[in-house]
Design a protein around this motif. Structure first.
Motif, PDB file in Angstrom:
ATOM      1  N   ILE A 208      38.060  83.324  57.784  1.00 47.31           N
ATOM      2  CA  ILE A 208      38.786  82.077  58.009  1.00 47.31           C
ATOM      3  C   ILE A 208      39.754  81.794  56.858  1.00 47.31           C
ATOM      4  CG2 ILE A 208      36.993  81.071  59.457  1.00 47.31           C
ATOM      5  CD1 ILE A 208      36.135  79.383  57.041  1.00 47.31           C
ATOM      6  N   THR A 209      40.080  82.827  56.103  1.00 49.69           N
ATOM      7  CA  THR A 209      40.957  82.691  54.945  1.00 49.69           C
ATOM      8  C   THR A 209      42.293  83.372  55.207  1.00 49.69           C
ATOM      9  OG1 THR A 209      39.047  82.698  53.445  1.00 49.69           O
ATOM     10  CG2 THR A 209      41.203  83.166  52.482  1.00 49.69           C
ATOM     11  N   ALA A 210      43.367  82.623  55.066  1.00 47.61           N
ATOM     12  CA  ALA A 210      44.694  83.224  55.158  1.00 47.61           C
ATOM     13  C   ALA A 210      44.935  84.066  53.911  1.00 47.61           C
ATOM     14  CB  ALA A 210      45.765  82.159  55.281  1.00 47.61           C
ATOM     15  N   MET A 211      45.467  85.269  54.118  1.00 43.01           N
ATOM     16  CA  MET A 211      45.660  86.212  53.020  1.00 43.01           C
ATOM     17  C   MET A 211      47.117  86.658  52.933  1.00 43.01           C
ATOM     18  SD  MET A 211      42.746  86.677  51.511  1.00 43.01           S
ATOM     19  CE  MET A 211      43.113  88.153  50.560  1.00 43.01           C
ATOM     20  N   GLY A 212      47.501  87.066  51.750  1.00 42.23           N
ATOM     21  CA  GLY A 212      48.865  87.518  51.562  1.00 42.23           C
ATOM     22  C   GLY A 212      48.958  88.738  50.678  1.00 42.23           C
ATOM     23  N   TRP A 213      50.044  89.445  50.846  1.00 42.90           N
ATOM     24  CA  TRP A 213      50.436  90.509  49.916  1.00 42.90           C
ATOM     25  C   TRP A 213      51.616  90.001  49.099  1.00 42.90           C
ATOM     26  CZ3 TRP A 213      48.159  94.933  48.492  1.00 42.90           C
ATOM     27  CH2 TRP A 213      47.161  95.459  49.324  1.00 42.90           C
ATOM     28  N   TYR A 214      51.569  90.259  47.809  1.00 44.11           N
ATOM     29  CA  TYR A 214      52.586  89.832  46.875  1.00 44.11           C
ATOM     30  C   TYR A 214      53.023  91.052  46.075  1.00 44.11           C
ATOM     31  CZ  TYR A 214      50.287  85.405  47.944  1.00 44.11           C
ATOM     32  OH  TYR A 214      49.734  84.327  48.604  1.00 44.11           O
ATOM     33  N   ARG A 215      54.203  90.961  45.463  1.00 41.64           N
ATOM     34  CA  ARG A 215      54.647  92.057  44.617  1.00 41.64           C
ATOM     35  C   ARG A 215      55.405  91.525  43.419  1.00 41.64           C
ATOM     36  NH1 ARG A 215      59.212  94.888  48.565  1.00 41.64           N
ATOM     37  NH2 ARG A 215      60.825  93.259  48.346  1.00 41.64           N
TER      38      ARG A 215
ATOM     39  N   ALA B 143      54.122  89.210  52.471  1.00 40.83           N
ATOM     40  CA  ALA B 143      53.638  89.036  53.830  1.00 40.83           C
ATOM     41  C   ALA B 143      52.385  88.173  53.825  1.00 40.83           C
ATOM     42  CB  ALA B 143      53.322  90.389  54.470  1.00 40.83           C
ATOM     43  N   LEU B 144      52.204  87.417  54.902  1.00 42.71           N
ATOM     44  CA  LEU B 144      51.033  86.571  55.073  1.00 42.71           C
ATOM     45  C   LEU B 144      50.393  86.840  56.417  1.00 42.71           C
ATOM     46  CD1 LEU B 144      52.331  83.072  53.884  1.00 42.71           C
ATOM     47  CD2 LEU B 144      50.564  84.450  52.764  1.00 42.71           C
TER      48      LEU B 144
ATOM     49  N   GLY C  21      43.857  83.405  62.172  1.00 41.27           N
ATOM     50  CA  GLY C  21      44.035  83.711  63.579  1.00 41.27           C
ATOM     51  C   GLY C  21      44.912  84.929  63.845  1.00 41.27           C
ATOM     52  N   GLY C  22      45.453  85.521  62.787  1.00 40.80           N
ATOM     53  CA  GLY C  22      46.237  86.739  62.949  1.00 40.80           C
ATOM     54  C   GLY C  22      47.741  86.528  63.009  1.00 40.80           C
TER      55      GLY C  22
ATOM     56  N   ARG D 101      44.503  92.782  59.168  1.00 42.59           N
ATOM     57  CA  ARG D 101      43.225  92.502  58.519  1.00 42.59           C
ATOM     58  C   ARG D 101      42.080  93.038  59.356  1.00 42.59           C
ATOM     59  NH1 ARG D 101      43.192  86.415  57.536  1.00 42.59           N
ATOM     60  NH2 ARG D 101      41.043  86.811  56.814  1.00 42.59           N
ATOM     61  N   ASP D 102      40.990  93.371  58.671  1.00 41.45           N
ATOM     62  CA  ASP D 102      39.752  93.780  59.334  1.00 41.45           C
ATOM     63  C   ASP D 102      38.661  92.866  58.775  1.00 41.45           C
ATOM     64  OD1 ASP D 102      37.352  94.932  60.153  1.00 41.45           O
ATOM     65  OD2 ASP D 102      38.123  96.972  59.992  1.00 41.45           O
TER      66      ASP D 102
END
Length: 114
Positions: free
Chosen positions: A31-38, A49-50, A54-55, A71-72
């Motif tokens: 239930i956690t929104a995740m992101g990639w940062y650089r 990207a986020l 819910g995908g 995500r998995d």
């Protein structure tokens, strides 16, 4: 302590692909929104990207159409598929929550040669 462990980076020629992984020990990951940062040398860290719980996905304009975040939840892992890589994608890539950041991991280095 919650951990974020990024992997999958490397050296690739322009036009190539890489798939990054981020293994986490976040409670309630699903239930956690995740992101990639650089973060590129001499520049501030930026959002790439986020992905919401819910995908739903969102991308920086610079990577739209080339990168895909996924995500998995069973593995508490978030991925970043990077295609058509450009030299300007060269950076250290990190994952973290969308907000209220956890301590940053070590990141994974992506280097794209021209």
């Amino acid at each position: 302590q919650v951990q974020l462990v990024e992997s999958g980076g490397g050296l690739v020629q322009a036009g190539g692909s890489l798939r990054l992984s981020c293994a986490t020990s976040i409670n309630f990951f699903s239930i956690t929104a995740m992101g990639w940062y650089r973060q590129a040398p001499g520049k501030q860290r930026e959002l790439v990207a986020l992905i919401t719980a819910g995908g739903t996905t969102n991308y920086a304009d610079s990577v739209k159409g080339r990168f895909t975040i996924s995500r998995d939840n069973a593995k508490n892992t978030v991925y970043l598929q990077m295609n058509s890589l450009k030299p300007e994608d060269t950076a250290i890539y990190y994952c973290n929550k969308q907000s209220r950041f956890l301590d940053w991991g070590q990141g994974t280095q992506v280097t794209v040669s021209s």
